[in-house]
Design a protein around this motif. Structure first.
Motif, PDB file in Angstrom:
ATOM      1  N   PRO A 140      17.663  -5.396   4.353  1.00  0.00           N
ATOM      2  CA  PRO A 140      16.471  -4.928   3.636  1.00  0.00           C
ATOM      3  C   PRO A 140      15.218  -5.390   4.365  1.00  0.00           C
ATOM      4  O   PRO A 140      15.241  -6.391   5.097  1.00  0.00           O
ATOM      5  CB  PRO A 140      16.597  -5.595   2.268  1.00  0.00           C
ATOM      6  N   SER A 141      14.137  -4.668   4.191  1.00  0.00           N
ATOM      7  CA  SER A 141      12.867  -5.068   4.821  1.00  0.00           C
ATOM      8  C   SER A 141      11.718  -4.873   3.848  1.00  0.00           C
ATOM      9  O   SER A 141      11.765  -4.015   2.965  1.00  0.00           O
ATOM     10  CB  SER A 141      12.605  -4.251   6.092  1.00  0.00           C
ATOM     11  N   VAL A 142      10.695  -5.690   4.014  1.00  0.00           N
ATOM     12  CA  VAL A 142       9.448  -5.562   3.255  1.00  0.00           C
ATOM     13  C   VAL A 142       8.324  -5.536   4.287  1.00  0.00           C
ATOM     14  O   VAL A 142       8.172  -6.483   5.067  1.00  0.00           O
ATOM     15  CB  VAL A 142       9.232  -6.729   2.275  1.00  0.00           C
ATOM     16  N   SER A 143       7.557  -4.465   4.313  1.00  0.00           N
ATOM     17  CA  SER A 143       6.522  -4.310   5.337  1.00  0.00           C
ATOM     18  C   SER A 143       5.135  -4.598   4.780  1.00  0.00           C
ATOM     19  O   SER A 143       4.896  -4.530   3.582  1.00  0.00           O
ATOM     20  CB  SER A 143       6.569  -2.892   5.920  1.00  0.00           C
ATOM     21  N   THR A 144       4.233  -4.956   5.694  1.00  0.00           N
ATOM     22  CA  THR A 144       2.809  -5.134   5.381  1.00  0.00           C
ATOM     23  C   THR A 144       2.595  -6.170   4.277  1.00  0.00           C
ATOM     24  O   THR A 144       1.841  -5.940   3.335  1.00  0.00           O
ATOM     25  CB  THR A 144       2.172  -3.784   4.970  1.00  0.00           C
ATOM     26  N   ILE A 145       3.235  -7.323   4.379  1.00  0.00           N
ATOM     27  CA  ILE A 145       3.115  -8.311   3.301  1.00  0.00           C
ATOM     28  C   ILE A 145       1.801  -9.084   3.413  1.00  0.00           C
ATOM     29  O   ILE A 145       1.327  -9.407   4.491  1.00  0.00           O
ATOM     30  CB  ILE A 145       4.312  -9.286   3.275  1.00  0.00           C
ATOM     31  N   VAL A 146       1.203  -9.367   2.255  1.00  0.00           N
ATOM     32  CA  VAL A 146      -0.033 -10.148   2.192  1.00  0.00           C
ATOM     33  C   VAL A 146       0.162 -11.416   1.363  1.00  0.00           C
ATOM     34  O   VAL A 146      -0.772 -12.195   1.172  1.00  0.00           O
ATOM     35  CB  VAL A 146      -1.193  -9.308   1.615  1.00  0.00           C
ATOM     36  N   ASP A 147       1.387 -11.613   0.862  1.00  0.00           N
ATOM     37  CA  ASP A 147       1.725 -12.839   0.147  1.00  0.00           C
ATOM     38  C   ASP A 147       3.232 -13.026   0.260  1.00  0.00           C
ATOM     39  O   ASP A 147       3.989 -12.046   0.219  1.00  0.00           O
ATOM     40  CB  ASP A 147       1.302 -12.758  -1.322  1.00  0.00           C
ATOM     41  N   PHE A 148       3.666 -14.285   0.433  1.00  0.00           N
ATOM     42  CA  PHE A 148       5.086 -14.547   0.663  1.00  0.00           C
ATOM     43  C   PHE A 148       5.530 -15.779  -0.106  1.00  0.00           C
ATOM     44  O   PHE A 148       4.855 -16.810  -0.099  1.00  0.00           O
ATOM     45  CB  PHE A 148       5.348 -14.763   2.155  1.00  0.00           C
TER      46      PHE A 148
END
Length: 257
Positions: A140-148
């Protein structure tokens, strides 16, 4: 936990660019080089995750000539444990599918729990590599993250959508995330950490050992945009300006026809 962060060395964007003789990329002579800005946020987040978990091993990977080792040393000084340099003097000529294939082949059997990349590179700007790596590894992938965030094997991230909207996403590790500007504040390497980085492992791997996919896209030509003419400033009373503007538009419409 095993973490991988992928970085790219790019020219300083304030450099004076010119198209190379072959006409398909920029001339890399007389340029100042640095870590891709998006990747700085990826490195910082990877180091923070390592610090949070405690028992973690963090590898930084970069593809390119021996010159990229200098940029990798910055990542090592920021907190990465070791470097994997994929030696490739023709890295500039690899399209995103090939680059992703090289990274995926390196990572395939190493059991990384989280793979960080920048959202895109500042020179090519495709925004494809991170999500292609995930696809090739069937992760799975999550793109363009601004919080982690990371809790007990679950990644909790916020990603930026159009119009400034943010979406909260949860995904189970292992996974790939691509990092947007503003995710965090990248640290400056301290002098003691810069000295320690010189002793950290930095292995070079020939790209031929990892390049298993063929290019699907070719750059036919590169050129600077044509310069446009200057604007026309109209001065005077509103009614007079309206008549002049209508006249100008009519003239241009006639020329276009």
């Amino acid at each position: 936990m095993k973490i991988l962060v992928c970085i790219k060395q790019v020219p300083d964007m304030e450099s004076k660019f010119k198209v190379a003789a072959e006409g398909t990329w920029y001339d890399n002579q007389d340029l100042a080089w640095r870590m891709n800005e998006y990747d700085e946020y990826a490195v910082e987040q990877a180091v923070r995750l390592k610090e949070q978990v405690g028992d973690a091993d963090l590898t930084v990977l970069s593809i390119g000539s021996d010159k990229v080792k200098e940029t990798m040393k910055k990542a090592l000084a920021m907190g990465c444990d070791r470097g994997a340099h994929i030696a490739d003097d023709a890295a500039w000529n690899k399209e995103p599918f090939q680059v992703a294939g090289i990274i995926a082949e390196y990572a395939r059997d190493k059991g990384f729990d989280v793979i960080f990349t920048g959202m895109q590179s500042q020179d090519r700007g495709s925004g494809q590599v991170g999500v292609l790596v995930a696809e090739m590894l069937e992760l799975p992938s999550v793109s363009t993250i601004v919080d982690f965030g990371y809790e007990a094997g679950t990644i909790i991230a916020k990603r930026e959508l159009e119009g400034g909207i943010k979406a909260k996403v949860k995904v189970q590790a292992p996974a790939v995330v691509t990092c947007q500007l503003g995710l965090n504040t990248p640290r400056y390497p301290t002098l003691p950490n810069i000295m320690k980085a010189k002793k950290k492992e930095l292995l070079s791997i020939p790209v031929a050992e990892l390049l298993k996919v063929n290019a699907r896209m070719e750059t036919a030509n590169m050129f600077f945009p044509e310069k446009k003419g200057g604007g026309l400033v109209l001065e005077g009373e509103a009614g007079e300006l309206a008549d002049r503007l209508i006249s100008i538009l009519k003239d241009k419409t006639t020329v276009l026809k």
